[in-house]
Design an enzyme around this catalytic site. Sequence first.
Site, PDB file in Angstrom:
ATOM      1  N   TRP A  71       0.833  -1.222   0.000  1.00 53.23           N
ATOM      2  CA  TRP A  71       0.000   0.000   0.000  1.00 53.23           C
ATOM      3  C   TRP A  71       0.863   1.266   0.000  1.00 53.23           C
ATOM      4  CZ3 TRP A  71      -4.734  -0.709   3.851  1.00 53.23           C
ATOM      5  CH2 TRP A  71      -5.547  -1.729   3.368  1.00 53.23           C
ATOM      6  N   LYS A  72       2.147   1.133   0.296  1.00 56.90           N
ATOM      7  CA  LYS A  72       3.028   2.309   0.432  1.00 56.90           C
ATOM      8  C   LYS A  72       2.385   3.294   1.425  1.00 56.90           C
ATOM      9  CE  LYS A  72       4.627   1.307  -4.160  1.00 56.90           C
ATOM     10  NZ  LYS A  72       5.347   1.729  -5.332  1.00 56.90           N
TER      11      LYS A  72
ATOM     12  N   HIS B 143      12.894  -2.233  -0.692  1.00 60.22           N
ATOM     13  CA  HIS B 143      12.118  -1.692  -1.812  1.00 60.22           C
ATOM     14  C   HIS B 143      12.925  -0.567  -2.475  1.00 60.22           C
ATOM     15  CE1 HIS B 143       9.013   0.381  -4.073  1.00 60.22           C
ATOM     16  NE2 HIS B 143       8.348  -0.763  -4.045  1.00 60.22           N
TER      17      HIS B 143
ATOM     18  N   GLU C 138      12.154   2.253  -3.401  1.00 62.89           N
ATOM     19  CA  GLU C 138      11.913   3.591  -2.808  1.00 62.89           C
ATOM     20  C   GLU C 138      12.733   3.766  -1.529  1.00 62.89           C
ATOM     21  OE1 GLU C 138       7.647   3.227  -2.818  1.00 62.89           O
ATOM     22  OE2 GLU C 138       7.724   3.221  -5.017  1.00 62.89           O
TER      23      GLU C 138
ATOM     24  N   GLU D 150      11.619  -6.138  -9.081  1.00 63.71           N
ATOM     25  CA  GLU D 150      10.851  -4.968  -9.498  1.00 63.71           C
ATOM     26  C   GLU D 150      11.752  -4.026 -10.299  1.00 63.71           C
ATOM     27  OE1 GLU D 150       7.265  -4.267  -6.673  1.00 63.71           O
ATOM     28  OE2 GLU D 150       9.010  -3.296  -5.821  1.00 63.71           O
TER      29      GLU D 150
ATOM     30  N   GLY E 142       4.978   1.988 -10.666  1.00 61.24           N
ATOM     31  CA  GLY E 142       4.062   3.134 -10.642  1.00 61.24           C
ATOM     32  C   GLY E 142       4.030   3.921 -11.944  1.00 61.24           C
TER      33      GLY E 142
ATOM     34  N   GLY F 209       1.486  -2.653  -6.163  1.00 62.49           N
ATOM     35  CA  GLY F 209       1.357  -1.331  -5.542  1.00 62.49           C
ATOM     36  C   GLY F 209      -0.011  -0.741  -5.832  1.00 62.49           C
ATOM     37  N   GLY F 210      -0.079   0.143  -6.822  1.00 58.77           N
ATOM     38  CA  GLY F 210      -1.310   0.880  -7.130  1.00 58.77           C
ATOM     39  C   GLY F 210      -2.560   0.015  -7.194  1.00 58.77           C
TER      40      GLY F 210
HETATM   41  P1  PGA Z   1       3.145  -0.525  -8.689  1.00 58.57           P
HETATM   42  O1  PGA Z   1       4.154  -0.671  -7.441  1.00 58.57           O
HETATM   43  O2  PGA Z   1       2.351  -1.810  -8.780  1.00 58.57           O
HETATM   44  O3  PGA Z   1       2.278   0.663  -8.347  1.00 58.57           O
HETATM   45  O4  PGA Z   1       3.973  -0.306  -9.903  1.00 58.57           O
HETATM   46  C1  PGA Z   1       4.789  -1.882  -7.157  1.00 58.57           C
HETATM   47  C2  PGA Z   1       5.732  -1.694  -5.983  1.00 58.57           C
HETATM   48  O5  PGA Z   1       6.392  -0.664  -5.893  1.00 58.57           O
HETATM   49  O6  PGA Z   1       5.850  -2.576  -5.118  1.00 58.57           O
END
Ligand code: PGA
Length: 256
Positions: A11-12, A99, A101, A171, A177, A237-238
């Site tokens: 979910w970030k 991750h 990020e 990833e 994203g 994610g999204g």
């Molecule tokens: P995303 O993110 O599905 O929104 O591309 C995946 C993630 O960062 O784990």
Amino acid sequence: MARRAIVAANWKMNGDLALVDTMVSGLLSIELQENVNVVICPSSPYLSAFAVKSKVDELNAAISIGAQNVSEHKSGAFTGEISTQMLQELSVEFVIIGHSERRSYYKETSTQIAHKVSAALNAGLTPILCIGESEAERATEQTKTVLSSQLQPVIDEVGIEKFIDVVIAYEPVWAIGTGKTASSEMAQETHQFIRHFLAQANEIVAVKVPLLYGGSVNASNCEELFAQADIDGGLIGGASLQVEQFKIICSAAKGK
Ligand code: PGA
């Protein structure tokens, strides 16, 4: 069946208590194929609410809770950090580590990430270790070098045998994203490389490690991605913020 499939929701820094409610309610009617685990990783403040609601509603035992990060330290003066023990008290079973990020915005290094994987394993939590190359690295054919350099410090720190309890999420940073997904062939080729890399250290372990694909996975592309020989589910994610879409993704996963 050699390997389970896993679909993990990242979910970030999104979602709220209302999403916790609608997600747990939505997951009550989910139909999963054989040997599939679903892991929901909300932001830390919602872990407890998710744990309580899933217990009260008697959510399917194949659905677990995960955190998005954990400290490599046991306890002490680390303002803002969360320990493995704290996560365990909240019924957390999985933790996303490394991750992209975290690597880019919070400057987490592969060495620190290796310490975190070690801390998680020692506490009985399953790490979802994220690795992936940037767009520039792919363009200059450095993907394999980058992935190896992200995996090797963890193998050196915890030992390859411990990877039996590790989940790896590949990833590509350029696909996160952005709506740009790696083609299923490109993703499979990279997953195959990762499995071979692990197999050089231990063939038996390599066959067992679930390799998840992440980066713009959605209800339309999940089936093709999950059908690939070395793709054992996804880190979403999204699309994991939309209950109905997420359920379609979960239902497309199958153990191999
Ligand atoms: P995303 O993110 O599905 O929104 O591309 C995946 C993630 O960062 O784990």
